[in-house]
Motif scaffolding. Structure first.
Motif, mmCIF file in Angstrom:
data_model
loop_
_atom_site.group_PDB
_atom_site.id
_atom_site.type_symbol
_atom_site.label_atom_id
_atom_site.label_comp_id
_atom_site.label_asym_id
_atom_site.label_seq_id
_atom_site.Cartn_x
_atom_site.Cartn_y
_atom_site.Cartn_z
ATOM 1 N N GLU A 1 0.844 -1.199 0.000
ATOM 2 C CA GLU A 1 0.000 0.000 0.000
ATOM 3 C C GLU A 1 0.883 1.254 0.000
ATOM 4 O OE1 GLU A 1 -3.919 -1.520 2.475
ATOM 5 O OE2 GLU A 1 -2.073 -1.142 3.553
ATOM 6 N N MET A 2 1.939 1.225 0.789
ATOM 7 C CA MET A 2 2.826 2.391 0.870
ATOM 8 C C MET A 2 3.494 2.640 -0.473
ATOM 9 S SD MET A 2 3.699 4.737 2.982
ATOM 10 C CE MET A 2 3.934 6.055 1.822
ATOM 11 N N LEU A 3 3.891 1.547 -1.133
ATOM 12 C CA LEU A 3 4.541 1.695 -2.436
ATOM 13 C C LEU A 3 3.577 2.351 -3.431
ATOM 14 C CD1 LEU A 3 6.897 1.261 -4.306
ATOM 15 C CD2 LEU A 3 6.174 -1.093 -4.646
ATOM 16 N N VAL B 1 -10.083 0.624 1.712
ATOM 17 C CA VAL B 1 -9.289 1.772 1.248
ATOM 18 C C VAL B 1 -8.387 2.248 2.389
ATOM 19 C CG1 VAL B 1 -9.371 4.163 0.447
ATOM 20 C CG2 VAL B 1 -11.040 2.528 -0.402
ATOM 21 N N ARG B 2 -7.074 2.244 2.165
ATOM 22 C CA ARG B 2 -6.124 2.705 3.207
ATOM 23 C C ARG B 2 -5.867 4.201 3.055
ATOM 24 N NH1 ARG B 2 -4.827 -0.313 7.280
ATOM 25 N NH2 ARG B 2 -4.223 -1.999 5.897
ATOM 26 N N GLY B 3 -5.778 4.665 1.826
ATOM 27 C CA GLY B 3 -5.445 6.080 1.651
ATOM 28 C C GLY B 3 -5.785 6.597 0.264
ATOM 29 N N ILE B 4 -5.712 7.899 0.153
ATOM 30 C CA ILE B 4 -5.987 8.568 -1.133
ATOM 31 C C ILE B 4 -4.849 9.533 -1.431
ATOM 32 C CG2 ILE B 4 -7.655 9.945 -2.433
ATOM 33 C CD1 ILE B 4 -9.799 9.188 -0.673
ATOM 34 N N SER B 5 -4.436 9.575 -2.697
ATOM 35 C CA SER B 5 -3.382 10.549 -2.997
ATOM 36 C C SER B 5 -3.677 11.319 -4.276
ATOM 37 C CB SER B 5 -2.022 9.872 -3.078
ATOM 38 O OG SER B 5 -2.020 8.982 -4.140
#
Ligand code: ADP
Ligand code: ASP
Ligand code: MG
Length: 402
Positions: A197-199, A249-253
């Protein structure tokens, strides 16, 4: 090496003499707790941007070699000042450039090898080692750089080469959030996130970690943590996927460093896309999304996105290739941004896409391109509407609340 920690401090964290002095004290505290320590530093504050502007005021298109020669000086300033700050605290310390640590890097901005002998020797002499981030050396002994934000990658690569216990990235926010906390007011600090997810988040515009640093940490299983440099805090641990609770959903960018190029009316026959993208790859231009619109009269339009930094170079190249391909013209759009949702639970969950698209519809935002993978959905939209869309989708996916 046993008991070894690699720490990296970003530009804002070493942005003034006071901040350098403060971090020097933090480093001494770690050393006094019985750790060996290697510290990777970025250039102070906006130094890299200032250097780029200086270069461009002399030559709009400087060669990569000379630009790298200039940019690498930023990190050399911060490592020497930090070493002096530690000397004044009576610590035994040495600063080293990428050249002196033999951090070999290739034209694809990748670190290919590190000869850790010098750093190990200094650590064994009980020294604190301060290394310049972002820079390496080519096979020809030329100074090179690793791409914007590349100091994170220097730190993780050193942690791997030195077999450190962990790699700590100190920055100007409290850790990794569900979205950029400077753009989304109620973004939530995550205590853990998976490497995958971080990648994705990093590759899709979350500046907090350089994508390659996450990839290296994942491939070599290096414990990686993002922490605040301005206060105490546990930060965010980047971990194996099975160590992190699964969420949809972990995050949005939002990636504002993107632009779209369209090659108009290329002949609809085999080999056209191959020739176009081979030429771009040869010039080390990374392509992101691609769309081919079937046109009339057996001609197609091919659109693709690239990093905005490469826009000029890409257009010039595309114009040359387009002629050879028999295309009508090359046009570009420099007013787009890429909005993405990321989460390991996204696979097979069709509701995420519909909520995403509904959220954009509610904001009256047109979708220009879409791409998906197992753990992300991305849309190209109007850049002007990007930040509002980011906040709106953060609300729609209720990310402030879980
Ligand atoms: P450094 O100089 O320490 O390397 P960067 O500016 O490269 O710092 O990265 C930190 C910045 O990343 C933060 O100030 C923040 O605005 C931005 N950012 C973007 N997305 C996120 C996110 N999801 N979580 C935390 N920070 C983020
Ligand atoms: N100083 C470089 C940059 O601004 C590298 C870094 O900060 O990681 O991109
Ligand atoms: Mg950074």
């Amino acid at each position: 090496m046993k008991n070894l920690i690699v720490q990296k401090y970003g530009g804002t964290s070493v942005g003034s003499i006071e901040k350098i002095k403060k971090i020097a004290k933090d480093i001494v505290n770690i050393k006094n707790s019985g750790k060996r320590i290697v510290v990777v530093l970025s250039a102070m504050g906006d130094t890299t941007d200032i250097l780029i502007n200086k270069a461009k005021s002399i030559n709009q298109n400087p060669s990569k070699r000379e630009l790298d020669m200039l940019l690498s000086t930023g990190e050399q300033v911060s490592i020497s000042l930090m070493a002096m700050a530690l000397e004044s605290l009576n610590e035994s310390v040495i600063s080293l450039t990428g050249f002196q640590c033999k951090i070999l890097a290739n034209e694809k901005l990748r670190i290919t090898k590190i000869d850790s002998a010098r750093i190990k020797k200094e650590l064994n002499n009980n020294k604190i080692v301060i290394v310049a981030g972002f820079q390496g050396v080519t096979e020809n002994n030329d100074i090179t750089t690793l791409g914007r934000g590349g100091s994170d990658t220097t730190a993780v690569a050193l942690a791997n080469a030195l077999n450190a216990e962990k790699c700590e990235i100190y920055t100007d926010v409290d850790g990794v959030y569900t979205s950029d906390p400077r753009k989304v007011s109620d973004a939530k600090l995550l205590d853990k996130i998976s490497y995958d997810e971080m990648l994705e988040l990093a590759s899709l515009g979350a500046k907090v970690l350089h994508p390659r640093s996450v990839e290296l940490a994942r491939n070599y299983n290096i414990p990686l943590v993002v922490k605040p440099s301005h206060k105490k805090g546990n930060g965010t641990k980047i971990m194996e996927v099975n160590q992190v609770e699964k969420v949809v959903v972990r995050g949005i960018s939002l990636d504002e460093n993107t632009a779209k190029i369209t090659v108009l009316e290329v002949p609809d026959k085999p080999g056209i896309a191959f020739k176009l993208f081979k030429a771009l790859a040869k010039s080390n231009i990374q392509i992101d999304m691609i769309i081919q619109n079937i046109n009339k009269d057996s001609v197609n339009d091919i659109s693709f996105t690239i990093k905005r930094d490469y826009l000029e170079k890409s257009i010039n190249l595309c114009k040359k290739i387009a002629k050879g391909l028999g295309a009508k013209d090359v046009i570009y759009d420099d007013t787009v941004a890429k909005l993405s949702v990321v989460g390991t639970g996204l696979a097979g969950n069709s509701e995420v896409a519909s909520t995403f698209f509904e959220g954009l519809y509610e904001q009256d935002i047109n979708i220009e391109m879409i791409s998906t993978s197992e753990i992300k959905i991305s849309c190209i939209i109007d850049r002007k509407k990007g930040v509002d869309a980011l906040q709106h989708l953060h609300n729609r996916f209720e990310l402030a609340g879980y």
